[in-house]
Design an enzyme around this catalytic site. Structure first.
Site, PDB file in Angstrom:
ATOM      1  N   GLY A 160       2.558   7.998  11.791  1.00 62.57           N
ATOM      2  CA  GLY A 160       3.432   7.409  10.785  1.00 62.57           C
ATOM      3  C   GLY A 160       2.649   6.398   9.968  1.00 62.57           C
ATOM      4  O   GLY A 160       1.518   6.065  10.314  1.00 62.57           O
ATOM      5  N   LYS A 161       3.189   5.932   8.902  1.00 64.75           N
ATOM      6  CA  LYS A 161       2.567   4.858   8.121  1.00 64.75           C
ATOM      7  C   LYS A 161       3.600   4.269   7.187  1.00 64.75           C
ATOM      8  O   LYS A 161       4.515   4.971   6.738  1.00 64.75           O
ATOM      9  CB  LYS A 161       1.400   5.399   7.288  1.00 64.75           C
ATOM     10  CG  LYS A 161       0.383   4.341   6.950  1.00 64.75           C
ATOM     11  CD  LYS A 161      -0.537   4.085   8.138  1.00 64.75           C
ATOM     12  CE  LYS A 161      -1.565   3.036   7.873  1.00 64.75           C
ATOM     13  NZ  LYS A 161      -2.538   2.970   8.960  1.00 64.75           N
TER      14      LYS A 161
END
Ligand code: NAD
Length: 425
Positions: free
Chosen positions: A117-118
């Site tokens: 994720g980011k």
């Protein structure tokens, strides 16, 4: 020298691709080489979800400001989404998506049970007061609260975010949940459930990779010269651990220049000087221009500063035999092609700088157990994981004649594809 498979040339050159297209191009090339089913690749490639939102805060002067925020949840086949939150004026949705894909690969390379994720906010945090920064951090948490959590998505610091920001975020999230939820964020202050060794983790893991490389290619630390670009968190800890283990760190650089000593720098002194005077260039040694660090006659070059730091022109000038990518994406595709042709071995970022996310995983485990480890325990566990990931990569480099990057990607893709398939069968 191992024979390498040529990195496929992309149409249009690097400048015409945004970070997402670049990430996908690399992934698709490796998927083709390992014969990954097209539909399976499509499932893995696209982010599961990209949340885009507006954040509004009241400024100290009474006015209101609105900022664009993102959270890309790329793939959670192997575990909860995991990745940092970046505060930067040049954040884009595509960049956040690309970074989330790289996180999926990185976690799989080292075998930590996470997906990728980011997050990001388009903001120059240096233009905010501390109070405004806190308001923005808390607003970000309110926007993503329904989709994060210890078993859903675990954010962490990234560019321009830090342990203090994680503390505000944990506090905000815990208030929303009505319970303390330490394991929802990593990279926290020690007093708030952070892990021993997290600050040093990326540099420490990089030196574990250097040790594995030295063992594999029969390099003696005392005779191995190292040059490091960038002397921030990652570069300075890498330099410190490498020097402690007997490697000859002959050059380090920062945005103001390079400092060089063919006999090896006194890294303790460089750290002190950087802290006191703001630049490594004030330390004892020969002062060179900033990018001089890239073309020095050394064994190992360690880019630990920026994305795209080594381009085609730099690649022609590189004299090092090995590159350990401690920054994310420091070598452009075109530069890597030149380096590979010249026999330079490039140890990719998805392995080399994975020490950070590995110790973030340890932090999450400790939070969930409520039992905390010493720094020695953290580093011993980290070393084991980094060495195993390095060996897995080398087995593929040797057996299937892939480049180091292709081998690491191939190992990651194989693990992720297996998890996706097992869920679907
Ligand atoms: P940082 O901001 O602490 O340090 C960056 C350093 O690079 C500074 O010393 C700066 O002066 C130097 N620099 C900037 N431009 C330069 C140039 N043109 N030439 C030479 N030096 C230059 O950042 P960091 O946390 O050390 O991160 C460095 C890289 O490592 C980034 O690409 C980051 O994404 C990556 N990374 C960091 C972590 C982590 O745990 N901090 C984990 C994985 C990857």
């Amino acid at each position: 020298m191992e024979e390498v498979i040529k990195v496929p040339k992309r149409e249009g050159g690097i400048m015409s691709l945004n970070p997402w297209q670049e990430a996908v191009t690399n992934l698709e090339a490796v998927a083709k080489q390992i014969g990954l089913d097209k539909n399976l690749l499509e499932t893995i490639e696209k982010p599961d979800r990209v949340l885009e939102f507006k954040l509004m805060i009241k400024r100290d002067d009474g006015s209101y400001s609105i900022f664009d925020g993102f959270r890309s949840q790329h793939n959670n086949a192997c575990g909860p989404y995991k990745g940092g939150i970046r505060f930067h004026p040049r954040v884009t949705k595509e960049e956040v998506m690309a970074l989330s894909l790289w996180m999926t690969l990185k976690c799989a390379v080292v075998g930590v049970p996470y997906g990728g994720g980011k997050g990001g906010v388009i903001v120059d945090p240096h233009k905010l007061s501390l109070t405004e920064l806190e308001k923005l951090s808390r607003a970000y948490v309110r926007a993503v609260a329904p989709i994060i959590g210890p078993d859903k998505d675990v954010p962490a610091p990234d560019v321009n975010t830090n342990a203090q920001i994680m503390a505000w975020m944990v506090d905000e999230y815990s208030h929303l949940k009505g319970e303390l939820s330490l394991a929802t964020f990593t990279g926290k202050p020690i007093e708030m459930g952070g892990s021993q060794g997290r600050t040093e983790a990326t540099g420490r893991g990089g030196v574990d990779v250097l040790n594995s490389l030295a063992k594999y290619y029969n390099l003696s630390p005392q005779e191995t010269t190292v040059a490091i670009q960038g002397f921030g968190n990652v570069g300075s800890w890498f330099a410190d651990f490498a020097a402690q283990e007997g490697y000859k760190v002959v050059a380090v650089s920062d945005s103001r220049g390079t400092i060089y000593n063919s006999q090896g720098l006194d890294i303790e002194e460089v750290i002190k000087v950087k802290k006191e005077k703001g630049s490594v260039t004030a330390a004892t040694g020969e002062k060179l221009e900033r990018d001089g660090v890239l073309s020095l006659n050394v064994d190992v070059l360690v880019p630990a500063a920026l994305e795209g730091a080594i381009n085609e022109a730099d690649a022609e000038a590189v004299k090092a035999k090995y590159i350990i990518e401690m920054a994310n994406g420091p070598t452009t595709v075109e530069a890597e092609e030149i380096l590979l042709k010249r026999g330079v071995k490039v140890i990719p970022d998805v392995l080399a700088n994975a020490g950070g996310v590995t110790v973030s995983y340890f932090e999450w485990v400790q939070n969930r157990q409520g039992y905390y480890w010493s720094k020695d325990e953290v580093f011993a566990k980290l070393e084991k994981i980094m060495a195993q990931a390095f060996d897995e990569m080398m087995a593929k480099v040797k057996g299937e004649r892939l480049t180091h990057r292709q081998a690491a990607y191939a190992n990651a893709l194989t693990k992720i594809a297996a998890a996706v398939q097992q869920r679907l069968s």
